[in-house]
Scaffold this active site. Structure first.
Site, PDB file in Angstrom:
ATOM      1  N   SER A   1       6.904 142.362 -17.567  1.00 50.33           N
ATOM      2  CA  SER A   1       6.007 142.711 -18.634  1.00 50.33           C
ATOM      3  C   SER A   1       5.528 144.065 -18.767  1.00 50.33           C
ATOM      4  O   SER A   1       5.612 144.883 -17.842  1.00 50.33           O
ATOM      5  CB  SER A   1       4.667 141.905 -18.357  1.00 50.33           C
ATOM      6  OG  SER A   1       3.815 142.412 -17.228  1.00 50.33           O
ATOM      7  N   LYS A   2       5.192 144.664 -19.927  1.00 50.06           N
ATOM      8  CA  LYS A   2       4.769 145.831 -20.192  1.00 50.06           C
ATOM      9  C   LYS A   2       3.505 146.260 -19.350  1.00 50.06           C
ATOM     10  O   LYS A   2       3.999 147.349 -18.659  1.00 50.06           O
ATOM     11  CB  LYS A   2       4.199 145.930 -21.624  1.00 50.06           C
ATOM     12  CG  LYS A   2       3.772 147.166 -22.010  1.00 50.06           C
ATOM     13  CD  LYS A   2       5.088 148.033 -22.582  1.00 50.06           C
ATOM     14  CE  LYS A   2       4.514 149.518 -22.794  1.00 50.06           C
ATOM     15  NZ  LYS A   2       3.310 149.940 -23.497  1.00 50.06           N
ATOM     16  N   ARG A   3       2.706 145.360 -19.142  1.00 53.36           N
ATOM     17  CA  ARG A   3       1.498 145.726 -18.225  1.00 53.36           C
ATOM     18  C   ARG A   3       2.093 146.175 -16.854  1.00 53.36           C
ATOM     19  O   ARG A   3       1.761 147.110 -16.299  1.00 53.36           O
ATOM     20  CB  ARG A   3       0.626 144.874 -18.024  1.00 53.36           C
ATOM     21  CG  ARG A   3      -0.684 144.936 -17.195  1.00 53.36           C
ATOM     22  CD  ARG A   3      -1.898 144.681 -17.791  1.00 53.36           C
ATOM     23  NE  ARG A   3      -2.055 143.256 -18.823  1.00 53.36           N
ATOM     24  CZ  ARG A   3      -2.346 141.960 -18.133  1.00 53.36           C
ATOM     25  NH1 ARG A   3      -2.652 142.217 -16.767  1.00 53.36           N
ATOM     26  NH2 ARG A   3      -2.452 141.020 -18.758  1.00 53.36           N
TER      27      ARG A   3
END
Ligand code: GLU
Length: 491
Positions: free
Chosen positions: A255-257
């Site tokens: 995920s980007k996070r």
């Protein structure tokens, strides 16, 4: 109705091209190739606030960089007319009106504040968030009152509960979702008149005659909702297939996070990954070729052997070391001209104006075996630039301080005129026979030359170094090393 296979990649332009979207695009593309069908690009841009043209561009550029092409669909400035959901707003509304007339949908006047209050109440009482279907059976008076208040309604689709929604997933097998887990009656047209994803996607898949939908398993609940809409419209749904998502080696979803830019194709492009390696590896993360030992294959070969039944039901594991292995393989095996052309983007700090293409190919050819990413080509070729180089003190100490070293350098200079520089193997063989004459071999023979010529004792093989540098630079560097050999510091 046509029996031609039609599949699509339908990205939302709300972020740069994600590895997961790229893999979904690949599976759809391969499926279309295998079935001799059509692969279509559709831009799902109903989310006005988060959509951005720069993401559209990144997604299209990224898919093309991977070598994908589509038979129909959005292509800014390209041969296909843009296909954007925002251009079909009226059509979605007309379809929603049909559902309204047939009683499958109704107008809901709940305000954002009321819905937020409902959510808060559910949070406080520990209940899962859902719409409580309060707008289902409004009386005419209630409706008129809301309208008089100036409230704008949304269209909601009735989800009867409980009921099992079932389908035979092409990857995961039979799936059942209970309608009670879908969050209540769903909005299909927002109060601003824009269709929601789940509605627009169904209308589009109908309009575009999609036969199969292959996407990530994060859409399983959406599929259940979409099947209800297909049913209400009386239209046969496409076959669905859901892939496992991509996880890292610590079992965390990519995920980007959590992973920042590592989830974007663009990152790999700028790091000097070969698109062929990314394609091969991404396909391989969840697809097992019929010959399960087969590691290296092209997009085209994958298209010939693709079988959706051989796509894993479970998560894929994204392992950077494995990708690096693939990348190194491709840097080594792609045509040298291709690798050289791509390497130029990483060599902009050097003045290449007087380096011929042949010379550059030779240089890249000399160093490519040692590269994992093409971005490393700058450091790997640094030795080549400049007539002479500085040899770090520790390398000098280790490789240039002995009497043997001086003998090797001196003798190479003496024989310089007759060394066959054009051919790396022959020039290496000439050094070997010179070593024999001097009674010096192995490290004692190679290290002084490597150090004097490239400033390090590792790197490409000696024959390649000499051949790439050519007689003039070799002479200048050996002379400098001999002259400064006994002094401290840099040679
Ligand atoms: N726009 C959706 C997404 O980006 C596409 C889902 C689908 O393939 O229907 O996840």
């Amino acid at each position: 109705m046509s029996t031609e296979t039609r599949v699509r990649i339908a990205p939302s332009p709300t972020g740069n091209l994600h590895l997961g979207t790229a893999r979904t695009a690949l599976y759809n593309y391969l499926y279309a190739k295998k079935q001799k069908g059509k692969f279509i690009f559709r831009l799902e841009d109903t989310d006005n606030e988060r959509s951005d043209e720069k993401y559209t561009k990144d997604i299209i550029d990224g898919l093309k960089w991977l070598g994908l092409s589509w038979d129909e669909g959005c292509d800014i400035g390209g041969p296909y007319p843009p296909y954007r959901q925002t251009e079909k707003i009226d059509h979605y509304e007309a379809m929603a009106d049909k559902l309204l007339s047939s009683g499958f949908a109704y107008l809901c006047y709940a305000s954002a504040e009321e819905l937020a209050a409902l959510k808060e109440e559910q949070r406080v009482t520990g209940k899962p968030p859902r719409y409580d279907n309060r707008g289902r059976d409004l009386t005419i008076e209630q409706r008129e009152k809301y309208e008089a208040e100036g409230r704008l309604p949304s269209f909601r689709f009735r989800i009867e509960e409980p009921q099992d929604i079932r389908w035979d997933d092409q990857i995961k097998g039979p799936i059942t979702v209970n309608s009670a887990d879908l969050g209540g009656d769903m909005v299909i047209i927002k109060s601003n008149g824009v269709a929601t994803y789940n509605f627009a996607v169904v209308i589009d898949d109908i309009d575009m005659h999609m036969t199969d939908v292959i996407r990530g398993e994060d859409h399983i609940h959406n599929t259940a909702k979409q099947l209800l809409i297909f049913e209400a419209l009386g239209i046969k749904p496409p076959h669905f297939a859901h892939t496992g998502l991509i996880f890292d080696t610590n079992d965390r979803k990519l995920s980007k996070r959590e992973h920042g830019e590592l989830v974007h194709i663009d990152y790999y492009k700028h790091q000097g990954y070969m698109p062929e390696a990314i394609v091969n590896y991404l396909i391989k993360t969840s697809f097992t070729p019929p010959d399960d030992k087969l590691e290296i294959f092209t997009l085209e070969e994958a298209g010939e052997m693709f079988d959706i039944k051989r796509v894993s039901k479970t998560h894929a594991r994204f392992d950077m070391d494995k990708l690096n292995w693939y990348n190194a393989q491709y840097i080594r095996s792609l045509p040298l001209s291709t690798v050289t052309e791509r390497a130029r983007a990483f060599l902009t700090d050097y003045d290449l104006s007087d380096v011929s293409n042949d010379a550059l190919e030779k240089l890249v050819g000399a160093v490519r075996d040692g590269l994992t990413k093409l971005s490393e080509v700058k450091a790997a070729t640094a030795f080549y630039f400049g007539q002479t180089i500085d040899v770090p003190a520790d390398v000098k100490e280790a490789a240039l301080s002995s009497d043997d070293a001086k003998k090797v350098l001196g003798e190479t200079l003496t024989q310089l005129g007759k060394l066959p520089f054009e051919d790396p193997k022959a020039v290496k063989a000439a050094v070997d026979s010179m070593g024999k004459e001097l009674g010096i071999k192995g490290k004692n023979l190679y290290w002084p030359l490597r150090a004097a010529l490239s400033g390090t004792t590792s790197g490409p093989d000696l024959g390649s170094i000499m051949s790439v540098l050519g007689p003039t630079k070799v002479q200048a560097r050996l002379e400098k090393a001999l002259k400064n050999g006994g002094n401290g510091g840099h040679v």
